[in-house]
Design a protein around this motif. Structure first.
Motif, mmCIF file in Angstrom:
data_model
loop_
_atom_site.group_PDB
_atom_site.id
_atom_site.type_symbol
_atom_site.label_atom_id
_atom_site.label_comp_id
_atom_site.label_asym_id
_atom_site.label_seq_id
_atom_site.Cartn_x
_atom_site.Cartn_y
_atom_site.Cartn_z
ATOM 1 N N PRO A 130 52.796 58.227 74.175
ATOM 2 C CA PRO A 130 52.466 57.588 75.312
ATOM 3 C C PRO A 130 52.596 58.220 76.781
ATOM 4 O O PRO A 130 52.591 59.573 76.474
ATOM 5 N N GLY A 131 53.058 57.646 77.900
ATOM 6 C CA GLY A 131 53.393 58.495 79.124
ATOM 7 C C GLY A 131 52.018 59.265 79.272
ATOM 8 O O GLY A 131 51.449 59.656 79.269
ATOM 9 N N PRO A 132 52.398 60.269 80.018
ATOM 10 C CA PRO A 132 51.617 61.347 81.377
ATOM 11 C C PRO A 132 50.323 62.013 79.739
ATOM 12 O O PRO A 132 49.776 62.328 79.097
ATOM 13 N N ILE A 133 51.357 62.810 78.955
ATOM 14 C CA ILE A 133 50.811 63.429 77.924
ATOM 15 C C ILE A 133 49.087 62.829 76.665
ATOM 16 O O ILE A 133 49.013 62.948 76.223
ATOM 17 N N GLY A 134 49.964 60.993 76.685
ATOM 18 C CA GLY A 134 49.949 60.694 76.062
ATOM 19 C C GLY A 134 48.474 60.267 76.882
ATOM 20 O O GLY A 134 47.080 59.983 75.606
ATOM 21 N N ALA A 135 48.032 60.011 77.890
ATOM 22 C CA ALA A 135 47.108 59.342 78.767
ATOM 23 C C ALA A 135 45.830 60.440 78.601
ATOM 24 O O ALA A 135 45.226 60.610 78.966
ATOM 25 N N VAL A 136 46.474 61.320 78.548
ATOM 26 C CA VAL A 136 45.777 62.736 78.486
ATOM 27 C C VAL A 136 45.599 63.179 77.430
ATOM 28 O O VAL A 136 44.123 63.657 76.130
ATOM 29 N N LEU A 137 46.331 63.140 76.045
ATOM 30 C CA LEU A 137 45.931 63.664 74.713
ATOM 31 C C LEU A 137 45.407 62.240 74.102
ATOM 32 O O LEU A 137 44.326 62.930 73.446
ATOM 33 N N THR A 138 45.647 62.148 74.076
ATOM 34 C CA THR A 138 44.579 60.564 73.226
ATOM 35 C C THR A 138 43.445 60.522 73.382
ATOM 36 O O THR A 138 42.928 60.484 72.005
ATOM 37 N N PRO A 139 42.841 59.950 75.058
ATOM 38 C CA PRO A 139 40.894 60.134 75.102
ATOM 39 C C PRO A 139 41.009 61.631 74.474
ATOM 40 O O PRO A 139 39.840 61.585 73.979
ATOM 41 N N LEU A 140 41.993 62.854 74.695
ATOM 42 C CA LEU A 140 40.947 64.068 74.136
ATOM 43 C C LEU A 140 40.807 64.040 72.418
ATOM 44 O O LEU A 140 39.851 63.961 72.032
ATOM 45 N N LEU A 141 41.362 63.632 71.918
ATOM 46 C CA LEU A 141 41.185 63.285 70.336
ATOM 47 C C LEU A 141 40.805 62.199 69.664
ATOM 48 O O LEU A 141 40.243 63.053 68.519
ATOM 49 N N ASN A 142 41.231 61.314 70.667
ATOM 50 C CA ASN A 142 40.278 60.146 70.828
ATOM 51 C C ASN A 142 38.744 59.543 71.311
ATOM 52 O O ASN A 142 38.852 59.730 71.924
ATOM 53 N N GLN A 143 37.738 60.230 70.423
ATOM 54 C CA GLN A 143 36.619 60.955 71.848
ATOM 55 C C GLN A 143 35.650 59.198 72.342
ATOM 56 O O GLN A 143 35.311 59.172 72.956
ATOM 57 N N GLY A 144 35.707 58.141 71.031
ATOM 58 C CA GLY A 144 34.899 57.158 71.079
ATOM 59 C C GLY A 144 35.841 56.158 72.278
ATOM 60 O O GLY A 144 36.721 56.777 73.366
ATOM 61 N N GLU A 145 35.103 54.797 73.318
ATOM 62 C CA GLU A 145 35.428 54.557 73.909
ATOM 63 C C GLU A 145 37.172 53.481 73.989
ATOM 64 O O GLU A 145 37.182 53.336 75.162
ATOM 65 N N ALA A 146 38.216 53.598 72.883
ATOM 66 C CA ALA A 146 38.623 52.756 72.630
ATOM 67 C C ALA A 146 40.283 52.997 73.952
ATOM 68 O O ALA A 146 40.835 52.439 74.851
#
Ligand code: SF4
Length: 485
Positions: free
Chosen positions: A342-358
């Motif tokens: 979660p948080g700022p690191i999650g807002a960057v890391l999660t879309p980078l590690l998961n390239q789909g739309e989710a």
């Protein structure tokens, strides 16, 4: 009060945030704890002195390591194997989970105990093992609580930040406790009793890895409850799961991180337990596992290598400091992000590690104030990355039609001064039906979301240029008001 199950029903960060904002307890608890952590961090970094110099040294170490990750990973693997450990590379979460399942099944294990590990959440290892009838028990107190609640962690460092003592008492009572009070000592005593039996019976211990030292092949664990030591020494088999970026070249580098990480995370001068594990138990040693297996996870990390905009995200040491200062996280908590990080690191890391739309809406969960950068002990420019991710969404056509039209209109209007003036004159008239005590308030349409939680001041009756011109004219005529210019 919102629950994780509710949060899963809704699919966007906006919907999940709305749900979280209705939960007054959650907001109060997150605000209280993050404020305490921020205060402690400020005091302990001041006590250390030269905090900016420490941050810069931390940035240099992480930057050098990630720039030469292939070299240091190889060195780490060679040293682990030289000490009798086994190493596996997993390209994605599924591969990592299957590797661990195979090891556990080969040992015919019935019970696995775990210490806190965000990477193990990322690969959903508990679910994979439980589906095969293997009992998995979280032994970090916060993780134990949220495992009983069937939830995900809502903070990187304090997973049960959103739970009250009374809720914890109910969870422990459902797990078999009797005559419990809400006293912290009482609650922790139950957890200690319940977990002790698990430690003693476990066939497999599973941990994450705060840092992996290339020069010695050692895995370093930072814990505060001592459970990491029980998990990594009592069971016969120890499985470590680590992201491929956890590497540090030397113990001298660890010294810097041992100062930066605990102070940034909880404001402690040092973590209570720092365990350095180099290979399985040797013949002359009294305790430790017979086997050490290390699973190194890629899962989208290597795609960031060589990317000028995003490589620095791999510098993260998972301290959670950016969460504690983020005005968005502090209002909505961790579950609203809908992701493991979660948080700022999650807002960057999660879309980078998961390239789909989710997860592509996560970069919008930020005010871009830059507080995360100021808090980050290794100076990761998260705010720049959030903007870059938003730009990527635009380039890939992921934005809504109405938003695209709005920005095209914005560009058209601002491109020509005359056009801008005409539109402003029209807007002043158009806003009249929405005015409430000097502010624009919309109860419908796209403006509604903006004005529902913010004050949008009404456009002034005349623009600065118009006022300036009329003042100049008055001044030339020698009338009152000329000298106000
Ligand atoms: S981005 Fe920086 S502040 Fe946030 S968790 Fe990572 S190291 Fe800590």
């Amino acid at each position: 009060m919102s629950t994780e199950k509710d949060a899963i029903q809704v699919t966007t960060i906006v919907d999940r945030s709305r749900l979280a904002l209705q939960d007054d307890f959650l907001r109060g608890a997150v605000r209280f704890t993050t404020e305490r952590l921020r205060g402690r961090k400020a005091a302990s970094s001041e006590e250390l002195g030269n905090w900016e110099a420490w941050r810069e040294r931390g940035r240099q170490i992480r930057s050098h390591t990630i720039a030469h990750l292939d070299y240091y990973l190889r060195q780490f693997v060679d040293n682990v194997q030289a000490h009798g450990g086994h190493v596996y590379f997993a390209a994605n979460a599924e591969e990592a989970a299957q590797t661990i399942v195979k090891i556990v099944e080969k040992k015919q294990a019935k019970l696995a105990v775990k210490s806190k590990s965000m990477v193990s959440e990322e690969i959903h290892i508990n679910k994979h093992l439980q589906e095969r009838g293997i009992e998995v028990v979280e032994t970090d107190l916060g993780e134990y609580i949220i495992q009983l609640a069937g939830e995900m962690p809502s903070h990187i460092i304090i997973p049960a930040i959103h739970k009250t003592r009374s809720q914890i008492k109910d969870l422990f009572t459902a797990a078999g406790a009797t005559n419990l009070t809400t006293d912290t000592k009482d609650l922790t005593a139950f957890a200690r009793r319940a977990l002790r039996d698990k430690f003693l019976r476990a066939d497999v211990g599973m941990t994450g890895c705060n840092f992996a030292i290339a020069e010695s092949g050692s895995v370093v664990l930072f814990t505060n409850e001592g459970n990491g030591r029980m998990v990594s020494t009592l069971p016969k088999t120890h499985i470590v799961t680590m992201g491929m970026e956890r590497i540090l070249p030397t113990f001298a580098d660890l010294e810097v991180m041992a100062n930066l990480l605990p102070r940034s995370a909880t404001g402690q001068k040092l973590t209570t337990y720092m365990s350095v594990i180099t290979g399985p138990r040797r013949a002359e040693e009294a305790d430790g596992p017979d086997e050490l297996h290390i699973v190194i996870l890629d899962n989208g990390r290597s795609s960031q290598l060589g990317d000028d905009e995003f490589q620095e995200v791999l510098h993260c040491i998972r301290c959670g400091a950016c969460l504690n200062v983020c005005p968005v996280y502090r209002h909505i908590g961790g579950h609203a992000y809908g992701s493991v990080y979660p948080g700022p690191i999650g807002a960057v890391l999660t879309p980078l590690l998961n390239q789909g739309e989710a997860y592509q809406d996560l970069p919008y969960a930020s005010s871009l104030c830059g507080a995360c950068y100021e808090a980050c002990p290794v100076k990761i420019p998260l705010h720049d990355m959030l903007v870059a991710l938003r730009r990527r969404n635009v380039e890939q056509g992921r934005t809504k039609w109405a938003e695209r039209m709005a920005f095209q209109g914005y560009r058209m209007v601002f491109a020509k001064a005359g056009r801008y003036k005409r539109v402003m004159r029209l807007a002043r008239k158009a806003q009249k039906p929405l005015l409430r005590q000097g502010y624009v308030e919309s109860t419908m349409g796209p403006l509604m979301g903006w004005t529902e939680s913010r004050h949008a001041p009404a456009l002034a009756k005349s623009s600065f240029r118009e006022r300036f011109q009329s003042m100049q004219q008055a001044w030339r005529r020698g009338e009152d008001g000329g000298d106000q210019v």
